[in-house]
Motif scaffolding. Structure first.
Motif, PDB file in Angstrom:
ATOM      1  N   LYS A 103       0.824  -1.204   0.000  1.00  0.00           N
ATOM      2  CA  LYS A 103       0.000   0.000   0.000  1.00  0.00           C
ATOM      3  C   LYS A 103       0.861   1.259   0.000  1.00  0.00           C
ATOM      4  CE  LYS A 103      -2.287   1.609   3.734  1.00  0.00           C
ATOM      5  NZ  LYS A 103      -3.329   1.866   4.751  1.00  0.00           N
ATOM      6  N   ASN A 104       1.903   1.278   0.837  1.00  0.00           N
ATOM      7  CA  ASN A 104       2.775   2.454   0.894  1.00  0.00           C
ATOM      8  C   ASN A 104       3.432   2.699  -0.464  1.00  0.00           C
ATOM      9  OD1 ASN A 104       5.609   3.776   1.444  1.00  0.00           O
ATOM     10  ND2 ASN A 104       4.293   4.338   3.179  1.00  0.00           N
ATOM     11  N   LYS A 107       0.836   4.199  -2.781  1.00  0.00           N
ATOM     12  CA  LYS A 107       0.535   5.595  -2.473  1.00  0.00           C
ATOM     13  C   LYS A 107       1.540   6.563  -3.097  1.00  0.00           C
ATOM     14  CE  LYS A 107      -1.399   6.425   1.798  1.00  0.00           C
ATOM     15  NZ  LYS A 107      -1.382   6.324   3.278  1.00  0.00           N
ATOM     16  N   ARG A 108       2.701   6.062  -3.452  1.00  0.00           N
ATOM     17  CA  ARG A 108       3.719   6.933  -4.056  1.00  0.00           C
ATOM     18  C   ARG A 108       3.564   7.063  -5.574  1.00  0.00           C
ATOM     19  NH1 ARG A 108       7.424   8.037   0.064  1.00  0.00           N
ATOM     20  NH2 ARG A 108       7.128   6.650   1.839  1.00  0.00           N
ATOM     21  N   ALA A 111       2.722  10.596  -6.669  1.00  0.00           N
ATOM     22  CA  ALA A 111       3.836  11.539  -6.483  1.00  0.00           C
ATOM     23  C   ALA A 111       4.878  11.439  -7.596  1.00  0.00           C
ATOM     24  CB  ALA A 111       4.490  11.313  -5.116  1.00  0.00           C
ATOM     25  N   HIS A 188      11.069   9.039  -3.494  1.00  0.00           N
ATOM     26  CA  HIS A 188       9.939   8.112  -3.379  1.00  0.00           C
ATOM     27  C   HIS A 188      10.343   6.699  -3.818  1.00  0.00           C
ATOM     28  CE1 HIS A 188       6.946  10.942  -2.073  1.00  0.00           C
ATOM     29  NE2 HIS A 188       7.261  11.782  -3.048  1.00  0.00           N
TER      30      HIS A 188
END
Lengths: 238, 238
Positions: A103-104, A107-108, A111, A188
């Protein structure tokens, strides 16, 4: 008759834990694989799917924990049955963390979407995730067969992932130094690479838990080392 | 007589778990505080101490897990006693992870020693770690008093740490963009900041576990959000 019934009900409870953990494993693998695909293809919709899937793993971990406690309280298992249940709780926790790392990473995606991921870095990330997913997949197979020897051999081969991560770490630093406009994206991607490297650590944890479930002991010998990039200095210092 | 003896022995086992977890909490706090001090003062000896202390937490977690299983098998506890023991295992696991994050921070001391940590970044890291350590300290106090209300209030206030982490994240990106020679050091500091931010997550986990131990339920409402830096784009895009 009554005792046969109890044994069958108990067996069903253990099978339930086994089945739910196998399902968690499958979903965790899918999430990580989708997250990396979303990253290299700038696929925001796929990233969003990974982010929403995470709650399924959270709920599954909770359900396994609750069921495990009910089973312990009701059946009062000892020895290997108790280890089986305690091990289920630990493995569910590691798989939930793998989902969080997926998930992390997902989420990037937003970005880095503006700049895109340079082809050679994308290949590096894909390769790293293939190694980590292969390790996770193998450990889930070992969970099904419960071979302590295989569990130990997985635990002892985290080095390949670590070497790949270190090389990617250095490549990312080089990109950042070449052009400051790469810094945000590469930062990221550094966290994404670290996320994937940590999936290997969770596979190692699971292998240790399986070894413990099968034998009641911890595997002997040192655990594989933490990542070695912690000591990477600036290029000029080397 | 015999049953008084059994109750006292059982009580001693629960006290043992409580005492060992409190000790783990104290050591984990010390490790994080020492790691940040070592980082900002480029103190390699202190960093080395943190790195070697980690094995104490690893062993304590294992000891708590083993003792918990023996206690469950021997006493066959139900309801709140069983939750107490299961909760001990979970809290020990979170504290072991806090120690790992301290160790990972300490391991980066050597890598940044060549360039040193700019004063304003050092202050930012110190501030972030003070917030995370205050949260951890408070949660360990709540572990001693078992107030579900306090456990919930801690869980709901991770935002301060997150805001501080986001501001430090942006400051680190700015430093990297200003001068490529800062990139390696700032990359390590980014990971250190992320480590400290994650300590807050573990404090939140522990608060949830205490709530569960006291009430048998999960705290209601959304968990505090994951860090928000995952969506920080390059400055030019904003």
């Amino acid at each position: 008759m009554a005792s046969t019934h109890i044994i069958r009900a108990y067996d069903d409870e253990l099978k339930f834990l086994f089945r739910r953990i196998s399902e968690m494993g499958g979903l965790a693998e899918q999430m990580v694989s989708d997250a990396v695909r979303a990253l290299v293809n700038a696929d925001a919709a796929l990233a969003q799917k990974v982010i929403s899937d995470d709650v399924i793993l959270d709920n599954a971990e909770r359900e396994i924990g609750d069921k495990a406690i009910v089973t312990i309280a009701k059946r009062q298992p000892v020895a290997s049955d108790l280890r089986e249940i305690m091990g289920s709780i630990r493995i569910a926790s590691d798989l939930e963390r793998v989902g969080d790392l997926g998930k992390n990473t997902a989420k990037r995606v937003i970005a880095v979407q503006g700049t895109g991921v340079p082809r050679s870095l994308a290949r590096g990330l894909e390769h790293l995730s293939e190694l980590a997913l292969a390790q996770l997949n193998e450990v889930l197979d070992v969970y099904a067969t419960r071979s302590p020897e295989k569990a130990r051999s997985i635990r002892d081969r985290d080095e390949e992932i670590d070497a790949m991560y270190t090389s990617l770490f250095r490549e990312l630093l080089t990109y950042m130094m070449e052009d400051p406009r790469n810094i945000t994206t590469c930062t990221h991607l550094l966290f994404c690479a670290k996320n994937i490297e940590r999936i290997g650590d969770h596979a190692t944890n699971i292998a240790e838990t399986i070894y413990y479930m099968a034998t009641g002991a911890q595997p002997e010998g040192e655990r594989p080392k933490d990542d070695t990039t912690t000591s990477v200095g600036a290029p000029s210092e080397q």
